[in-house]
Design a protein around this motif. Structure first.
Motif, PDB file in Angstrom:
ATOM      1  N   MET A  57      34.443  17.779  -7.691  1.00 15.89           N
ATOM      2  CA  MET A  57      33.480  18.146  -6.678  1.00 15.89           C
ATOM      3  C   MET A  57      33.464  17.079  -5.580  1.00 15.89           C
ATOM      4  O   MET A  57      33.457  15.889  -5.856  1.00 15.89           O
ATOM      5  N   THR A  58      33.449  17.512  -4.327  1.00 17.84           N
ATOM      6  CA  THR A  58      33.455  16.611  -3.190  1.00 17.84           C
ATOM      7  C   THR A  58      32.068  16.008  -2.984  1.00 17.84           C
ATOM      8  O   THR A  58      31.068  16.718  -2.977  1.00 17.84           O
ATOM      9  N   GLU A  59      32.021  14.708  -2.800  1.00 18.15           N
ATOM     10  CA  GLU A  59      30.757  14.034  -2.533  1.00 18.15           C
ATOM     11  C   GLU A  59      30.321  14.327  -1.101  1.00 18.15           C
ATOM     12  O   GLU A  59      31.143  14.370  -0.186  1.00 18.15           O
ATOM     13  N   THR A  60      29.027  14.580  -0.897  1.00 17.22           N
ATOM     14  CA  THR A  60      28.499  14.853   0.434  1.00 17.22           C
ATOM     15  C   THR A  60      27.360  13.892   0.754  1.00 17.22           C
ATOM     16  O   THR A  60      26.813  13.246  -0.138  1.00 17.22           O
ATOM     17  N   THR A  61      27.037  13.823   2.037  1.00 17.68           N
ATOM     18  CA  THR A  61      25.953  12.959   2.494  1.00 17.68           C
ATOM     19  C   THR A  61      25.002  13.748   3.385  1.00 17.68           C
ATOM     20  O   THR A  61      25.254  14.901   3.736  1.00 17.68           O
ATOM     21  N   THR A  62      23.926  13.087   3.763  1.00 22.06           N
ATOM     22  CA  THR A  62      22.913  13.639   4.656  1.00 22.06           C
ATOM     23  C   THR A  62      22.743  12.685   5.824  1.00 22.06           C
ATOM     24  O   THR A  62      22.818  11.467   5.656  1.00 22.06           O
ATOM     25  N   ASN A  63      22.517  13.246   7.008  1.00 17.16           N
ATOM     26  CA  ASN A  63      22.230  12.421   8.178  1.00 17.16           C
ATOM     27  C   ASN A  63      20.983  12.983   8.861  1.00 17.16           C
ATOM     28  O   ASN A  63      20.868  14.193   9.040  1.00 17.16           O
ATOM     29  N   ILE A  64      20.059  12.103   9.222  1.00 19.91           N
ATOM     30  CA  ILE A  64      18.791  12.523   9.830  1.00 19.91           C
ATOM     31  C   ILE A  64      18.605  11.822  11.166  1.00 19.91           C
ATOM     32  O   ILE A  64      18.834  10.614  11.282  1.00 19.91           O
ATOM     33  N   HIS A  65      18.172  12.581  12.168  1.00 22.67           N
ATOM     34  CA  HIS A  65      17.865  12.038  13.491  1.00 22.67           C
ATOM     35  C   HIS A  65      16.459  12.516  13.864  1.00 22.67           C
ATOM     36  O   HIS A  65      16.169  13.707  13.748  1.00 22.67           O
ATOM     37  N   ARG A  66      15.597  11.605  14.306  1.00 25.25           N
ATOM     38  CA  ARG A  66      14.231  11.959  14.688  1.00 25.25           C
ATOM     39  C   ARG A  66      13.934  11.480  16.100  1.00 25.25           C
ATOM     40  O   ARG A  66      14.413  10.430  16.515  1.00 25.25           O
ATOM     41  N   VAL A  67      13.099  12.261  16.784  1.00 28.53           N
ATOM     42  CA  VAL A  67      12.623  11.872  18.104  1.00 28.53           C
ATOM     43  C   VAL A  67      11.231  12.485  18.293  1.00 28.53           C
ATOM     44  O   VAL A  67      10.944  13.565  17.769  1.00 28.53           O
ATOM     45  N   THR A  68      10.379  11.769  19.020  1.00 24.35           N
ATOM     46  CA  THR A  68       9.074  12.323  19.366  1.00 24.35           C
ATOM     47  C   THR A  68       9.170  12.964  20.744  1.00 24.35           C
ATOM     48  O   THR A  68       9.665  12.338  21.698  1.00 24.35           O
ATOM     49  N   ILE A  69       8.714  14.194  20.824  1.00 19.80           N
ATOM     50  CA  ILE A  69       8.747  14.957  22.073  1.00 19.80           C
ATOM     51  C   ILE A  69       7.313  15.098  22.570  1.00 19.80           C
ATOM     52  O   ILE A  69       6.445  15.551  21.823  1.00 19.80           O
ATOM     53  N   ASN A  70       7.078  14.695  23.798  1.00 22.61           N
ATOM     54  CA  ASN A  70       5.733  14.756  24.373  1.00 22.61           C
ATOM     55  C   ASN A  70       5.438  16.152  24.894  1.00 22.61           C
ATOM     56  O   ASN A  70       5.349  16.385  26.105  1.00 22.61           O
ATOM     57  N   ALA A  71       5.312  17.072  23.950  1.00 22.76           N
ATOM     58  CA  ALA A  71       5.009  18.470  24.251  1.00 22.76           C
ATOM     59  C   ALA A  71       4.381  19.082  23.004  1.00 22.76           C
ATOM     60  O   ALA A  71       4.626  18.613  21.886  1.00 22.76           O
ATOM     61  N   PRO A  72       3.574  20.128  23.188  1.00 22.66           N
ATOM     62  CA  PRO A  72       2.966  20.787  22.023  1.00 22.66           C
ATOM     63  C   PRO A  72       4.027  21.386  21.096  1.00 22.66           C
ATOM     64  O   PRO A  72       5.102  21.806  21.536  1.00 22.66           O
ATOM     65  N   ILE A  73       3.703  21.455  19.821  1.00 17.82           N
ATOM     66  CA  ILE A  73       4.641  21.971  18.827  1.00 17.82           C
ATOM     67  C   ILE A  73       5.094  23.388  19.170  1.00 17.82           C
ATOM     68  O   ILE A  73       6.256  23.733  18.959  1.00 17.82           O
ATOM     69  N   GLU A  74       4.218  24.214  19.724  1.00 14.35           N
ATOM     70  CA  GLU A  74       4.589  25.591  20.077  1.00 14.35           C
ATOM     71  C   GLU A  74       5.660  25.615  21.165  1.00 14.35           C
ATOM     72  O   GLU A  74       6.570  26.435  21.136  1.00 14.35           O
ATOM     73  N   THR A  75       5.548  24.700  22.120  1.00 12.75           N
ATOM     74  CA  THR A  75       6.542  24.610  23.191  1.00 12.75           C
ATOM     75  C   THR A  75       7.909  24.225  22.616  1.00 12.75           C
ATOM     76  O   THR A  75       8.931  24.839  22.945  1.00 12.75           O
TER      77      THR A  75
END
Length: 177
Positions: A1-19
């Motif tokens: 079985m091939t080993e896999t990884t995870t990559n995470i990128h986060r940013v804060t957006i100055n807008a309402p969640i609905e937008t």
């Protein structure tokens, strides 16, 4: 079985969640944060639906997959296969949460095969996607990079392989991707 990884990128957006949510899940126009592609679905964005990301002229399918989760306005997850790379799909999850008067946007990629071409493409694209989504939600315009990709989109479409033509990637009548 091939080993896999995870990559995470986060940013804060100055807008309402609905937008942010409504911008992220549009299916009726070219999306600068997704490299100028248009999201097409077999039956709307919902679990089990197939989707493909196509060029603005709708002649080239660049990405195909299946929607795994769709929980407005917080979680959208799907499989992701680039039509020009013959490698196993990854799983992409977008998570939105309200934070400090804005929205935290998390782009998580699971099942990355370390060193693979798809992993390199995906990880290098996370900042572009997040930055252009942020700019679009905050200002109504994509960042400079998104505007340039939009202008160059027709050139990129001409350079696509014949195997990437939309007729080779139907939304219905094809086994799950």
């Amino acid at each position: 079985m091939t080993e896999t990884t995870t990559n995470i990128h986060r940013v804060t957006i100055n807008a309402p969640i609905e937008t942010v949510w409504n911008t992220l899940v549009k299916t009726d126009e070219a999306l600068p944060f997704f490299f100028g592609s248009v999201c097409e679905t077999s039956d709307g964005l919902k679990p089990g639906a197939r989707y493909r990301m196509v060029s603005a002229n709708r002649k080239v399918a660049m990405v195909v997959g299946d929607v795994l989760r769709f929980e407005p306005p917080h979680v959208y997850a799907h499989t992701f296969t680039m039509t020009n790379i013959d490698e196993p799909p990854v799983t992409v999850t977008y998570t939105l949460s309200e934070k400090d008067g804005g929205t935290e946007f998390e782009l998580r990629i699971d099942d990355l095969v370390p060193g693979s071409k798809l992993a390199k493409e995906m990880v290098s694209s996370q900042g572009f996607i997040a930055g252009n989504l942020k700019a679009l939600c905050e200002t109504g315009r994509p960042a400079f990079t998104g505007r340039m990709v939009g202008l160059l989109g027709p050139v990129f479409a001409r350079l696509a392989k014949k195997s990437q033509a939309v007729e080779h990637w139907p939304l219905v009548g094809r086994d799950k991707m």
